[in-house]
Design a protein around this motif. Structure first.
Motif, mmCIF file in Angstrom:
data_model
loop_
_atom_site.group_PDB
_atom_site.id
_atom_site.type_symbol
_atom_site.label_atom_id
_atom_site.label_comp_id
_atom_site.label_asym_id
_atom_site.label_seq_id
_atom_site.Cartn_x
_atom_site.Cartn_y
_atom_site.Cartn_z
ATOM 1 N N SER A 256 22.413 28.260 18.224
ATOM 2 C CA SER A 256 22.021 26.939 18.737
ATOM 3 C C SER A 256 22.115 25.870 17.649
ATOM 4 O O SER A 256 22.384 24.702 17.938
ATOM 5 C CB SER A 256 20.605 26.993 19.334
ATOM 6 N N GLU A 300 25.281 13.622 22.893
ATOM 7 C CA GLU A 300 25.144 15.065 23.095
ATOM 8 C C GLU A 300 24.803 15.773 21.784
ATOM 9 O O GLU A 300 24.012 16.714 21.766
ATOM 10 C CB GLU A 300 26.423 15.641 23.699
ATOM 11 N N GLY A 304 21.357 17.822 21.160
ATOM 12 C CA GLY A 304 21.440 19.233 20.804
ATOM 13 C C GLY A 304 20.773 19.547 19.478
ATOM 14 O O GLY A 304 20.114 20.584 19.331
ATOM 15 N N ASN A 331 22.744 25.213 26.261
ATOM 16 C CA ASN A 331 22.982 23.773 26.186
ATOM 17 C C ASN A 331 23.871 23.403 25.005
ATOM 18 O O ASN A 331 24.819 22.620 25.145
ATOM 19 C CB ASN A 331 21.657 23.023 26.073
ATOM 20 N N ASN A 332 23.573 23.951 23.846
ATOM 21 C CA ASN A 332 24.263 23.477 22.650
ATOM 22 C C ASN A 332 25.699 23.960 22.571
ATOM 23 O O ASN A 332 26.579 23.215 22.105
ATOM 24 C CB ASN A 332 23.470 23.865 21.408
ATOM 25 N N ARG A 334 27.578 24.543 25.208
ATOM 26 C CA ARG A 334 28.243 23.727 26.233
ATOM 27 C C ARG A 334 28.523 22.324 25.693
ATOM 28 O O ARG A 334 29.633 21.787 25.847
ATOM 29 C CB ARG A 334 27.345 23.674 27.472
ATOM 30 N N SER A 335 27.536 21.710 25.039
ATOM 31 C CA SER A 335 27.722 20.365 24.493
ATOM 32 C C SER A 335 28.775 20.347 23.394
ATOM 33 O O SER A 335 29.608 19.436 23.322
ATOM 34 C CB SER A 335 26.390 19.836 23.946
#
Length: 393
Positions: A256, A300, A304, A331-332, A334-335
């Motif tokens: 992450s 983003e 993140g 999330n991270n 994907r971003s």
């Protein structure tokens, strides 16, 4: 002559991340940035092309104290979770292959021994692993069961006081270079972990070739053909899948942070290029659509990075719900993938050349999105936390 600020300078002015960090955390971050710049960056494009693992870089990471740095005692630094995350961020800002090498050694192999090993295993192995004298690997994933470790077919049976292991593992980082492997196997008592010297008869590895990502690190298939181990090879503190999952969560946590390093580099490269590149008589950075791309990428990235920091603070406070690690990883990654793709677009045709690191980072992020739990698996972990119902099958 006035020096124009770089995109990195402008990002720091817009988002003063240092203000959220302690002096010790900044020191770890700065050391990692310097090591990455000196030991990885000058060689990484050639090493990626040549599929070359640079052993001397591993030694440099050990000398800096990064291997198992979050473990206390046994020659390890005992650094905090945020400090470890920052190191992951700086390494992946140059190349994910080296961040994952540190993760395999420290977050997986060394963490398994530190969490579940006997005192003899800890004192014998951890100081030498922290010093880079011994390389470790972590054998959980199998050819047909990456997302379903409960279905692993590797089996350990008792034979007198010994254990005998039979099975196959795949996508095992560093295995062919390792001196010691942590191998997970089903037994009549449930899933157990074993410390396996890689020179043990019946232990063999085959490098996975043809990879288009993580080319500066190495992954292997491991064959365990009647590997006989003494009773003391068992990790006494681990029984059931909570053992390997406890280590996987350490690695997922590092991801992450790491991917936000790749994202930051992508924004810096794209921003500097957009300011320098002129089309129709003006820098492309002066065009509205380019500024929108850069703004979206930055938002983003900031979100993140703050999410990683939030999870790290919870981890340091020993109050981290493990489902939150899935939030960070999902999330991270994907971003970071979206940010890297936007950077490639801004760079135009140059974005697919090794003049810039973007395509290499995009390839690595594709691998990161799958390993240590696919996007789908982390989605379902979060869904289970929200509904109380498991939907994995």
């Amino acid at each position: 002559m006035t020096t124009q600020p770089t995109t990195a300078d402008r990002m720091k002015a817009l988002f003063d991340f240092d203000a959220h960090l302690s002096t010790d955390e900044r020191a770890w971050r700065d050391k990692a940035r310097a090591v990455a710049a000196e030991a990885i960056a000058p060689f990484i494009e050639a090493d990626f092309d040549d599929k070359h693992f640079r052993r001397e870089t591993f030694a440099a990471l050990a000398e800096a104290g990064f291997l198992g740095m979050h473990i206390s005692g046994y020659g390890c630094a005992g650094a905090g979770a945020v400090a470890y995350g920052l190191v992951c961020m700086e390494l992946e800002a140059v190349d994910a292959g080296w961040r994952t090498a540190v993760s395999v050694q420290g977050s997986l192999a060394m963490s398994a021994i530190a969490k579940y090993g006997s005192e003899e295993q800890k004192t014998t192995l951890l100081p030498r692993m922290a010093a880079g004298e011994l390389i470790g690997c972590f054998g959980l994933t199998e050819p047909d069961g990456g997302s379903d470790p409960a279905a692993m077919t590797t089996f350990a049976r008792r034979d007198g006081s010994d254990w005998v292991l039979q099975g196959t593992k795949r996508w095992i980082g560093l295995a062919g270079l390792a001196d010691v492997a942590v191998i997970w196997a089903n037994t009549d008592e449930g899933v157990r972990g074993f410390v396996v010297p890689t020179g043990t008869p019946g232990f063999s590895t085959t490098e996975i070739d043809g990879k288009l990502a993580f080319r500066s690190s190495r992954q292997y298939e491991v064959s365990l053909d009647a590997v006989r181990l003494p009773a003391e090879a068992l990790l006494p503190g681990a029984k059931g899948l909570s053992g390997p999952f406890g280590c996987l969560n350490e690695a997922r946590y590092g991801i992450s942070w790491g991917v936000m390093g790749a994202a930051r580099t992508a924004i810096e490269v794209a921003g500097d290029y957009a300011v320098a590149r002129e089309v129709f008589g003006a820098p492309i950075a002066s065009r509205q659509l380019i500024q929108k791309r850069l703004a979206d990428m930055f938002v983003e990235y900031e979100k993140g990075t703050l999410l990683a920091l939030h999870i790290g603070r919870l981890k340091d406070a020993k109050s981290l719900p493990y489902d939150q690690i899935s939030v960070g990883k999902l999330n991270n990654v994907r971003s970071a993938q979206v940010i890297a793709a936007s950077a490639r677009n801004i760079l135009g045709g140059e974005g697919i050349t090794d003049r810039f690191p973007i395509m290499r980072m995009m390839a690595n992020l594709e691998a990161v999105s799958t390993y240590e739990g696919t996007e789908e698996m982390h989605t379902l972990i979060i869904g289970r936390a929200l509904t109380g119902l498991a939907a994995f099958a």
